[in-house]
Write an enzyme that holds these catalytic residues in place. Structure first.
Site, mmCIF file in Angstrom:
data_model
loop_
_atom_site.group_PDB
_atom_site.id
_atom_site.type_symbol
_atom_site.label_atom_id
_atom_site.label_comp_id
_atom_site.label_asym_id
_atom_site.label_seq_id
_atom_site.Cartn_x
_atom_site.Cartn_y
_atom_site.Cartn_z
ATOM 1 N N ASP A 105 13.258 -5.397 -6.373
ATOM 2 C CA ASP A 105 12.234 -4.503 -6.937
ATOM 3 C C ASP A 105 10.900 -4.614 -6.206
ATOM 4 O O ASP A 105 9.839 -4.468 -6.806
ATOM 5 C CB ASP A 105 12.032 -4.770 -8.443
ATOM 6 C CG ASP A 105 13.345 -4.770 -9.186
ATOM 7 O OD1 ASP A 105 14.121 -3.831 -8.976
ATOM 8 O OD2 ASP A 105 13.600 -5.713 -9.958
ATOM 9 N N GLY A 159 18.316 -0.465 -7.560
ATOM 10 C CA GLY A 159 17.611 0.707 -8.079
ATOM 11 C C GLY A 159 16.460 1.039 -7.158
ATOM 12 O O GLY A 159 15.525 0.270 -7.036
ATOM 13 N N HIS A 160 16.572 2.140 -6.443
ATOM 14 C CA HIS A 160 15.525 2.506 -5.491
ATOM 15 C C HIS A 160 14.863 3.811 -5.927
ATOM 16 O O HIS A 160 15.540 4.817 -6.123
ATOM 17 C CB HIS A 160 16.112 2.644 -4.082
ATOM 18 C CG HIS A 160 16.582 1.338 -3.517
ATOM 19 N ND1 HIS A 160 17.357 1.229 -2.397
ATOM 20 C CD2 HIS A 160 16.356 0.062 -3.926
ATOM 21 C CE1 HIS A 160 17.595 -0.052 -2.151
ATOM 22 N NE2 HIS A 160 17.012 -0.773 -3.070
ATOM 23 N N THR A 161 13.561 3.759 -6.088
ATOM 24 C CA THR A 161 12.838 4.955 -6.524
ATOM 25 C C THR A 161 12.049 5.533 -5.360
ATOM 26 O O THR A 161 11.326 4.819 -4.679
ATOM 27 C CB THR A 161 11.864 4.581 -7.674
ATOM 28 O OG1 THR A 161 12.606 3.919 -8.683
ATOM 29 C CG2 THR A 161 11.196 5.814 -8.261
ATOM 30 N N SER A 205 1.399 -0.512 1.145
ATOM 31 C CA SER A 205 1.653 0.645 0.301
ATOM 32 C C SER A 205 0.649 0.649 -0.856
ATOM 33 O O SER A 205 0.477 -0.343 -1.546
ATOM 34 C CB SER A 205 3.089 0.563 -0.227
ATOM 35 O OG SER A 205 3.266 1.479 -1.264
ATOM 36 N N GLN A 234 18.489 -5.645 -3.591
ATOM 37 C CA GLN A 234 18.070 -6.872 -4.277
ATOM 38 C C GLN A 234 17.029 -7.630 -3.427
ATOM 39 O O GLN A 234 16.312 -6.993 -2.677
ATOM 40 C CB GLN A 234 19.268 -7.775 -4.627
ATOM 41 C CG GLN A 234 20.164 -7.205 -5.728
ATOM 42 C CD GLN A 234 21.219 -6.242 -5.217
ATOM 43 O OE1 GLN A 234 21.889 -6.504 -4.239
ATOM 44 N NE2 GLN A 234 21.389 -5.125 -5.879
ATOM 45 N N LYS A 264 11.425 -1.353 -1.990
ATOM 46 C CA LYS A 264 12.148 -1.094 -0.735
ATOM 47 C C LYS A 264 12.431 0.392 -0.554
ATOM 48 O O LYS A 264 12.375 0.908 0.549
ATOM 49 C CB LYS A 264 13.467 -1.874 -0.699
ATOM 50 C CG LYS A 264 13.279 -3.367 -0.591
ATOM 51 C CD LYS A 264 14.597 -4.107 -0.518
ATOM 52 C CE LYS A 264 15.359 -4.093 -1.833
ATOM 53 N NZ LYS A 264 14.721 -4.823 -2.927
#
Ligand code: IMP
Length: 431
Positions: free
Chosen positions: A13, A40-42, A413, A224, A16
């Site tokens: 988290d 889980g990639h947003t 970022s 991960q 990435k």
């Protein structure tokens, strides 16, 4: 031509998805090499939110080919669901832009059931898995009884091997007083879904080698994070795959000499989902504030993430484990408005100071973090795209992190948006 590996340097988290998406602009091929739909990639592109778990994040780019490597475990039902969700957002997915390795292993419905029942029976020793069957699928792989994507090419063999896997797990399920799982119904559904996947199947090593020969840029997208690695993480509170950079080659079929750059993704503070040691966890106001501001809820399970200050000891170890060349520093804007920012610069275990994470989970639980306190900055840095525009204190924080983790920060970022990225070096331009 350049080949870049992306890995998380904490417990996942780290953001990435956004960095992979940003880097994909220069990538001809994006490869997933481990994990499954536990990730889980947003991605946020011009206000549109895309949530991906299994498909490599490059899929939203028009001219990028994506590949799910042999090291990934695939739930075919989920794969089709994710493809459909993207198609609803007008992303076209076809055998020209999606390749699935013929030797990737399958997650079967029984794997998910075993995962859930194991967790239920683990009491206070729960791993806190995503419940998606990842662990049991990898166990069957190394137990040499797993089913692979290429098995969809031979119905009789597939059915008889699937029955054996069900027999194997049913012994344990029945011993635990749980319901026996019927393989027949599962087989029928799986076989049907397999027909829709066959068109994407190819040998991943061959495709990757062809891209390499044609001097393309390849991006290897890790899922991960380093401390969820089954060998190098906070075992047993880990996932069941290797998450560090060396896995990129094994999980896709290319050698280490082909790799040019390892990019670590590091969040400006620390989070963890699920159980396990977390030296800098903050259960007070600061942790709450980080969680609320950073929207720290799991993309896959919706669970609230545990939050705490930046742990330089952990990230320095991740830099060494993956021989990381540069770091993308994410979610720096979440630290806006904190009067003071803490950094963990050392550990103390039973009055003894150490500067690395010990392997034993008993030792890890005893760690007391040693903090250094830095001054926070005023105002918001959200959306800043030039390093000169960052407040002096934010620049000092970045510098101190670089010193402590012994690695340069090359991307920063400042919001979930693709464009809100400060670029000091592009890994694809370094050779
Ligand atoms: P599993 O991968 O579902 O077996 O879960 C094992 C551990 O890894 C649990 O603590 C999960 O919360 C954690 N985990 C798995 N995938 C991710 C991820 O993508 N981000 C963060 N934690 C994860």
């Amino acid at each position: 031509m350049s080949n870049v590996i992306i890995v998380g340097t904490q417990w996942g988290d780290e953001g990435k998805g956004k960095i992979v998406d940003w880097l994909s602009e220069k990538a001809d091929l994006v490869v997933r090499f481990q994990g499954g739909h536990n990730a889980g990639h947003t991605l946020v592109i011009d206000g549109n939110v895309f949530k991906l778990s299994l498909l490599p994040s490059g899929i939203v780019r028009e001219n990028t080919v994506v590949l799910i490597g042999n090291g990934v475990v695939i739930d075919p039902f989920h794969l089709i669901k994710e493809i459909k969700q993207l198609e609803e957002k007008n992303i076209n997915i076809n055998p020209d832009n999606l390749i699935v390795s013929d030797s990737a292993f399958l997650i079967l419905p029984i794997h998910q059931i075993v995962d859930e029942i194991r967790e239920k029976n683990n009491g206070s020793k729960k791993i806190g898995t995503t419940g998606r069957g990842i662990g049991p699928a990898y166990e069957d792989k190394v137990g040499r009884r797993g089913l692979r994507i290429c098995d969809f090419l031979n119905k009789d063999e597939f059915e008889s091997n699937m029955k054996k896997i069900y027999d194997f797990h049913n012994i344990w399920l029945c011993a635990m007083g749980e319901e026996k799982q019927d393989y027949q119904d599962a087989f029928n559904k799986l076989w049907n879904i397999g027909k829709t996947i066959i068109k994407f199947i190819q040998p991943s090593w061959l495709i990757i080698n062809n891209f390499k020969t044609s001097k393309a840029n390849i991006l290897f997208e890790g899922a991960q994070g380093t401390f969820l690695d089954v060998d190098h993480g906070t075992y047993p509170y880990v996932t069941s795959s290797n998450t560090i950079a060396s896995q990129a080659g094994i999980g896709s079929g290319i050698g280490p000499t082909a790799m040019n750059y390892a990019l670590g993704i590091t969040k400006a503070y620390t989070t963890r989902v699920g159980s396990g040691p977390f030296p800098t966890e903050d259960n007070g106001d600061d942790g709450n504030k980080l969680g609320t501001r950073g929207h720290e809820f799991g993309t896959v399970t919706g669970r609230q993430r545990r939050c705490g200050w930046f742990d330089a000891i952990l990230v320095k170890q991740a830099v060494a484990l993956s021989s990381i060349n540069g770091i993308a520093f994410t979610k720096l804007d979440v630290l806006d408005g904190f009067k003071e920012i803490k950094i963990c610069v050392g550990y103390e275990i039973e009055s003894k100071k150490i500067d690395y994470l010990p392997s034993s989970s008993v030792q890890q639980e005893k760690i007391k973090p040693i903090y250094e306190v830095m001054k926070g900055w005023k105002g918001s840095i959200a959306g800043i795209q030039n390093i000169e525009d960052l407040p002096y204190e934010a620049k000092l924080y970045i510098q101190r992190v670089e010193e402590l983790v012994q690695c340069k920060i090359i991307l920063i970022s400042t919001s979930p948006e693709r464009a809100d990225t400060i670029v000091l070096e592009n890994p694809f331009d370094v050779n």
